[in-house]
Enzyme design. Structure first.
Site, mmCIF file in Angstrom:
data_model
loop_
_atom_site.group_PDB
_atom_site.id
_atom_site.type_symbol
_atom_site.label_atom_id
_atom_site.label_comp_id
_atom_site.label_asym_id
_atom_site.label_seq_id
_atom_site.Cartn_x
_atom_site.Cartn_y
_atom_site.Cartn_z
ATOM 1 C CE LYS A 1 -1.730 1.826 3.941
ATOM 2 N NZ LYS A 1 -1.484 3.269 4.066
ATOM 3 C CG ASN A 2 2.566 2.667 3.526
ATOM 4 O OD1 ASN A 2 1.377 2.958 3.354
ATOM 5 N ND2 ASN A 2 3.114 2.537 4.732
ATOM 6 C CB CYS B 1 -4.558 11.068 11.722
ATOM 7 S SG CYS B 1 -3.075 10.144 11.950
ATOM 8 N NE ARG C 1 0.730 10.341 10.055
ATOM 9 C CZ ARG C 1 0.240 9.290 9.402
ATOM 10 N NH1 ARG C 1 -0.928 8.828 9.682
ATOM 11 N NH2 ARG C 1 0.944 8.714 8.454
ATOM 12 C CG ASP D 1 3.292 1.418 9.220
ATOM 13 O OD1 ASP D 1 2.920 2.233 10.083
ATOM 14 O OD2 ASP D 1 3.370 1.697 8.009
ATOM 15 N NE ARG E 1 -6.820 4.370 5.612
ATOM 16 C CZ ARG E 1 -5.843 4.878 6.348
ATOM 17 N NH1 ARG E 1 -5.992 4.978 7.649
ATOM 18 N NH2 ARG E 1 -4.739 5.310 5.811
HETATM 19 C C1 UD1 Z 1 4.448 6.904 6.231
HETATM 20 C C2 UD1 Z 1 3.564 5.693 6.072
HETATM 21 C C3 UD1 Z 1 3.056 5.207 7.422
HETATM 22 C C4 UD1 Z 1 4.231 4.971 8.355
HETATM 23 C C5 UD1 Z 1 5.143 6.193 8.419
HETATM 24 C C6 UD1 Z 1 6.416 5.948 9.212
HETATM 25 C C7 UD1 Z 1 2.558 5.982 3.896
HETATM 26 C C8 UD1 Z 1 1.331 6.264 3.102
HETATM 27 N N1 UD1 Z 1 2.442 6.050 5.227
HETATM 28 O O1 UD1 Z 1 3.642 7.945 6.789
HETATM 29 O O2 UD1 Z 1 2.342 3.990 7.221
HETATM 30 O O3 UD1 Z 1 3.742 4.681 9.653
HETATM 31 O O4 UD1 Z 1 5.535 6.579 7.094
HETATM 32 O O5 UD1 Z 1 7.111 4.868 8.716
HETATM 33 O O6 UD1 Z 1 3.599 5.661 3.353
HETATM 34 N N2 UD1 Z 1 6.647 14.658 10.457
HETATM 35 C C9 UD1 Z 1 6.778 16.009 10.752
HETATM 36 N N3 UD1 Z 1 6.699 16.909 9.725
HETATM 37 C C10 UD1 Z 1 6.501 16.523 8.426
HETATM 38 C C11 UD1 Z 1 6.378 15.154 8.144
HETATM 39 C C12 UD1 Z 1 6.462 14.235 9.182
HETATM 40 O O7 UD1 Z 1 6.948 16.383 11.913
HETATM 41 O O8 UD1 Z 1 6.427 17.387 7.548
HETATM 42 C C13 UD1 Z 1 6.721 13.677 11.573
HETATM 43 C C14 UD1 Z 1 5.405 12.883 11.706
HETATM 44 O O9 UD1 Z 1 4.462 13.581 12.493
HETATM 45 C C15 UD1 Z 1 5.892 11.604 12.361
HETATM 46 C C16 UD1 Z 1 7.296 11.419 11.760
HETATM 47 O O10 UD1 Z 1 7.693 12.704 11.249
HETATM 48 O O11 UD1 Z 1 5.991 11.787 13.750
HETATM 49 C C17 UD1 Z 1 7.357 10.422 10.632
HETATM 50 O O12 UD1 Z 1 6.358 10.709 9.686
HETATM 51 P P1 UD1 Z 1 6.500 10.320 8.148
HETATM 52 O O13 UD1 Z 1 7.713 9.468 7.963
HETATM 53 O O14 UD1 Z 1 6.397 11.541 7.319
HETATM 54 O O15 UD1 Z 1 5.205 9.426 7.943
HETATM 55 P P2 UD1 Z 1 4.174 9.459 6.755
HETATM 56 O O16 UD1 Z 1 4.862 9.698 5.468
HETATM 57 O O17 UD1 Z 1 3.012 10.320 7.139
#
Ligand code: UD1
Length: 438
Positions: free
Chosen positions: A25-26, A119, A124, A310, A402
């Site tokens: 999915k990711n 969420c 996030r 995850d 999902r």
């Molecule tokens: C992706 C995955 C999710 C997984 C996560 C971490 C997808 C669709 N989702 O989510 O399943 O759990 O990676 O492996 O691929 N953060 C910030 N600022 C930002 C972006 C992120 O502070 O601009 C923080 C987030 O709040 C979180 C951490 O960084 O605490 C990691 O988030 P991130 O790696 O970006 O996760 P996602 O891409 O949302």
């Protein structure tokens, strides 16, 4: 509303047989977003049929894409971007929608997207995505809940970007945008999850110039345009790990096909330390439960190649039946322990202090009515329910849909006693009595 009933047994009925693992999915979601970078068709094979995929199709259509989806092959084609705005009603359904920002900004020079909001597992924010686009010359404004991004005349400019913390989504968004930027973009402290490597390989097939694939430093030389491609989506390592845990937890033996242990280095180490045997096969591996008790193992979630967040809830499910005490520390998301109270309702012994949960294994788990709190948490409840005596009922299963393709049939195929049913609310029942139909 749909629910799932899981008939659990004590001692557990061992799950035995084969499960075919779906595409990740990711990886699928960013790959689908990448289709917006070109006016030619992008064909993705091994595409899972998941609620999130259908949500993203809806958004891509809104931007001008046409799509066909047959036999796990999806073709997306966007001759031109007809709308640069990703509206709230589509973005709020799925946070990964923010991944259209980079491709639209790079292709058209401007994009508007609703802020995805927080969420259940954490705030996030998307500040890292925006910081990187600003470094590439974009002007970013937030107005009425929307991000308005405008590239400078002549398009996004290559830049040196160092992420202060590792972000999967920010790396993907900026990587996609950088393929069409002017000059060289360097991403330092980038994520290098297998799904990002998969995205990068697909972008290269589309004509992108990327160096450092599979490492934390990506160097992208912008090109004038990208073309279409055919790409097979990488196997879902999270689905893989979830079913390997199901084998371990139920005393079973499951062959997982169309996947690879190489996608899960740290998970492999942790699961083997519990006494579970993992034996590679031609196109996957066999997960076999420990001969003796499940041994307690501490884990700490970290960006790849560390232990994946995850698979945290599922490992906690396994530790509820260990013969000792395990500590589980979550470092990625600040609120990713909502499954604890639900697992406790099934007689698990878990306490939480800040970002660490202490799980003391128990002899016997018991069935309960439980509620899916997020995608990965919900599968941990299904796993525990399989070994908890009696019938468990899981509500809010849209979370499961999902991210887990065909979960009931996959589990039934290895002997799991699980079925989906509809439960009507008291309001629905009232309507029946008034109108005579539902
Ligand atoms: C992706 C995955 C999710 C997984 C996560 C971490 C997808 C669709 N989702 O989510 O399943 O759990 O990676 O492996 O691929 N953060 C910030 N600022 C930002 C972006 C992120 O502070 O601009 C923080 C987030 O709040 C979180 C951490 O960084 O605490 C990691 O988030 P991130 O790696 O970006 O996760 P996602 O891409 O949302």
């Amino acid at each position: 509303m749909d629910k799932i009933r899981i008939k659990g047994h004590f001692p557990a009925h061992p799950l035995k047989g084969k499960i075919r693992i779906s595409g990740a999915k990711n990886a699928t979601l960013p790959l689908m977003a990448a289709s917006l970078l070109t006016n030619q068709p992008l064909k993705l094979t091994n595409c899972p049929r998941l609620a999130d995929v259908f949500t993203l199709i809806e958004l891509l259509k809104h931007h001008g894409a046409t799509s066909t989806f047959n036999n796990n092959i999806i073709t997306l084609h966007t001759p031109s971007i007809i709308d640069i705005c990703a509206p709230y009603e589509l973005v709020r359904k799925m946070r990964a929608s923010v991944l259209v920002l980079g491709p639209i900004l790079a292709r058209v020079g401007k994009a508007e997207i609703s802020l995805p909001g927080g969420c259940s597992i954490g705030a996030r924010p998307v500040d890292l995505h925006l910081m990187a686009f600003e470094k590439m010359g974009a002007k970013i404004e937030i107005k009425q809940g929307y991000i308005h991004a405008t590239a400078p005349d002549g398009g996004l400019q290559g830049a040196e970007i160092t992420f202060p913390t590792v972000s999967v989504g920010a790396t993907e968004n900026v990587l996609m945008a950088a393929t069409l930027a002017k000059g060289i973009t360097t991403l330092n402290n980038a994520s290098f999850e297998p799904e990002i490597t998969d995205l990068a390989h697909c972008l290269v097939k589309m004509g992108a110039k990327i160096h450092g694939i599979g490492t934390s430093t990506l160097k992208i030389t912008g090109v004038h345009h990208l073309s279409g491609a055919i790409h097979a989506i990488v196997p879902d390592r999270i689905e893989t790990g979830s079913y390997a845990i199901a084998a371990a937890l139920t005393g079973g033996e499951i062959e997982l096909t169309h996947t690879s242990l190489d996608l899960l280095p740290t998970f492999k180490e942790a699961l083997e330390a519990t006494g579970t045997t993992l034996t590679p096969t031609k196109n996957g591996f066999i997960a076999k439960a420990p001969n003796g008790p499940i041994l307690p193992v501490d884990i700490t979630t970290e960006p790849y190649p560390g232990y994946p967040t995850d698979l945290q809830a599922q490992f906690m499910a396994l530790m509820t039946r260990s013969n000792g005490v395990a500590k589980i520390t979550e470092t990625i998301f600040e609120n990713r322990f909502m499954h604890i109270p639900e697992l406790v309702r099934m007689n698990a012994k878990i306490t939480q202090s800040g970002r660490t949960a202490t799980v003391t294994g128990v002899e016997k788990l018991t069935a309960a009515e439980v509620m899916a709190t997020d995608l990965r948490a919900s599968v941990s409840m299904v796993m525990v329910a399989l070994t908890a005596e009696g019938d468990s009922h899981l509500s809010r299963i849209y979370h499961l849909d999902r991210g887990y393709e065909d979960i009931e049939n996959k589990l039934k195929g290895v002997g799991g006693d699980i079925e989906r049913y509809k439960e009507y609310s008291s309001k629905d029942k009232e309507k029946v009595s008034i109108n005579g139909f539902l």
